[in-house]
Design a protein around this motif. Structure first.
Motif, short mmCIF file in Angstrom:
data_model
loop_
_atom_site.label_atom_id
_atom_site.label_comp_id
_atom_site.label_asym_id
_atom_site.label_seq_id
_atom_site.Cartn_x
_atom_site.Cartn_y
_atom_site.Cartn_z
N ILE A 218 4.22 -10.91 11.25
CA ILE A 218 3.11 -10.45 10.27
C ILE A 218 2.03 -9.82 10.87
O ILE A 218 1.20 -10.98 10.74
CB ILE A 218 3.27 -10.58 8.96
CG1 ILE A 218 4.87 -10.88 8.24
CG2 ILE A 218 2.67 -10.18 7.69
CD1 ILE A 218 5.13 -11.56 7.30
N ASP A 219 1.26 -8.15 10.66
CA ASP A 219 0.08 -7.53 10.62
C ASP A 219 -0.69 -8.30 8.99
O ASP A 219 -0.55 -7.49 7.82
CB ASP A 219 -0.18 -6.69 10.40
CG ASP A 219 -1.42 -6.15 10.99
OD1 ASP A 219 -2.56 -7.15 10.16
OD2 ASP A 219 -1.32 -5.03 11.21
N LEU A 220 -1.21 -9.47 9.04
CA LEU A 220 -2.00 -10.40 8.13
C LEU A 220 -2.94 -9.42 7.30
O LEU A 220 -2.99 -8.62 6.62
CB LEU A 220 -1.80 -11.86 8.24
CG LEU A 220 -1.36 -12.54 8.63
CD1 LEU A 220 -2.55 -14.16 8.76
CD2 LEU A 220 -0.83 -12.48 7.13
N ARG A 221 -3.61 -8.48 8.19
CA ARG A 221 -4.44 -7.44 7.70
C ARG A 221 -3.95 -6.10 7.15
O ARG A 221 -4.00 -6.41 5.88
CB ARG A 221 -5.24 -6.85 8.75
CG ARG A 221 -5.82 -5.94 8.54
CD ARG A 221 -7.17 -4.78 9.32
NE ARG A 221 -6.30 -4.42 10.03
CZ ARG A 221 -6.06 -3.03 10.12
NH1 ARG A 221 -6.10 -2.70 9.07
NH2 ARG A 221 -5.04 -2.23 10.74
N LYS A 222 -3.07 -5.68 7.22
CA LYS A 222 -1.73 -4.57 6.36
C LYS A 222 -1.68 -5.71 5.35
O LYS A 222 -0.89 -4.63 4.14
CB LYS A 222 -1.11 -4.02 7.23
CG LYS A 222 -0.86 -3.57 8.79
CD LYS A 222 -2.08 -1.84 7.85
CE LYS A 222 -1.60 -1.04 8.26
NZ LYS A 222 -1.97 0.18 7.62
N TRP A 223 -0.99 -6.50 5.65
CA TRP A 223 -0.40 -7.16 4.57
C TRP A 223 -1.02 -7.18 3.32
O TRP A 223 -0.95 -7.45 2.36
CB TRP A 223 0.57 -8.40 5.04
CG TRP A 223 1.28 -9.45 3.65
CD1 TRP A 223 0.69 -10.43 3.05
CD2 TRP A 223 2.97 -9.37 3.90
NE1 TRP A 223 1.95 -10.67 2.44
CE2 TRP A 223 3.53 -9.86 2.48
CE3 TRP A 223 3.45 -7.93 3.86
CZ2 TRP A 223 4.92 -10.00 2.03
CZ3 TRP A 223 5.01 -7.99 3.87
CH2 TRP A 223 5.20 -8.72 2.72
N GLU A 224 -2.44 -7.71 3.27
CA GLU A 224 -2.97 -8.01 2.31
C GLU A 224 -3.48 -6.85 1.75
O GLU A 224 -3.91 -6.11 0.89
CB GLU A 224 -4.62 -8.86 2.98
CG GLU A 224 -4.15 -10.29 3.20
CD GLU A 224 -5.43 -10.43 4.02
OE1 GLU A 224 -6.13 -10.25 4.40
OE2 GLU A 224 -5.53 -11.84 4.47
N GLN A 225 -3.51 -5.34 2.33
CA GLN A 225 -3.98 -4.19 2.57
C GLN A 225 -2.91 -3.33 1.21
O GLN A 225 -2.85 -3.10 0.34
CB GLN A 225 -4.09 -3.37 2.99
CG GLN A 225 -5.40 -3.33 3.90
CD GLN A 225 -5.25 -2.19 4.86
OE1 GLN A 225 -4.51 -1.39 5.43
NE2 GLN A 225 -6.15 -2.20 5.71
N LEU A 226 -1.05 -3.98 1.29
CA LEU A 226 -0.69 -3.59 0.66
C LEU A 226 -0.72 -4.28 -0.80
O LEU A 226 -0.10 -3.76 -2.00
CB LEU A 226 0.95 -4.49 1.30
CG LEU A 226 2.39 -4.34 1.11
CD1 LEU A 226 2.52 -2.53 0.10
CD2 LEU A 226 2.69 -4.52 1.32
N GLN A 227 -1.16 -5.70 -0.58
CA GLN A 227 -0.89 -6.67 -1.65
C GLN A 227 -1.97 -6.14 -2.73
O GLN A 227 -1.63 -5.45 -4.14
CB GLN A 227 -1.41 -7.78 -1.12
CG GLN A 227 -1.23 -8.59 -2.49
CD GLN A 227 -1.69 -9.73 -1.85
OE1 GLN A 227 -1.08 -10.88 -0.72
NE2 GLN A 227 -1.55 -11.17 -2.87
N GLN A 228 -3.16 -5.47 -2.58
CA GLN A 228 -3.59 -5.12 -3.09
C GLN A 228 -3.96 -3.47 -3.38
O GLN A 228 -4.06 -3.77 -4.57
CB GLN A 228 -5.34 -5.20 -2.07
CG GLN A 228 -6.77 -4.76 -2.73
CD GLN A 228 -7.17 -5.83 -3.97
OE1 GLN A 228 -6.90 -7.16 -3.15
NE2 GLN A 228 -7.26 -5.17 -5.14
#
Length: 107
Positions: free
Chosen positions: A83-93
């Motif tokens: 998982i690309d954590l940076r993109k995952w956090e953007q998705l969540q936000q």
């Protein structure tokens, strides 16, 4: 099916809809859940775990990867996914902002 008229909607609305499409398939959700549990997963291992064929799993991985939620790297001839954590956090936000803003307007 009708035309979506994506051009009349904001870039943010189109991006959220695209990400929601990725998450709208239970196989892709299962893939993301499994990948979240390991540190780099092979397509074959993912396919066995979620009980789909390797080609079907590979197609789902490409959809998720195209959305930017996965990273992949080759070790020899094997491709490992994480998982690309940076993109995952953007998705969540993005989704959190959307839900909070919509709730504040209506309720």
């Amino acid at each position: 099916m009708g035309v979506t008229k994506r051009h009349i909607h904001s870039m943010r609305a189109n991006q959220m809809a695209d990400l929601a499409k990725v998450l709208s398939n239970p196989a892709r959700v299962a893939i993301l859940e499994y990948i979240g549990d390991c540190d780099g997963c092979l397509c074959q291992d993912i396919a066995e775990k979620i009980r789909l064929s390797q080609p079907t799993t590979s197609q789902h991985l490409q959809v998720i990867r195209k959305a930017g939620l996965l990273k992949s790297q080759f070790k020899g001839k094997a491709q490992y996914y994480s998982i690309d954590l940076r993109k995952w956090e953007q998705l969540q936000q993005h989704f959190q902002d959307f839900f909070e803003a919509t709730k504040a307007k209506c309720c």
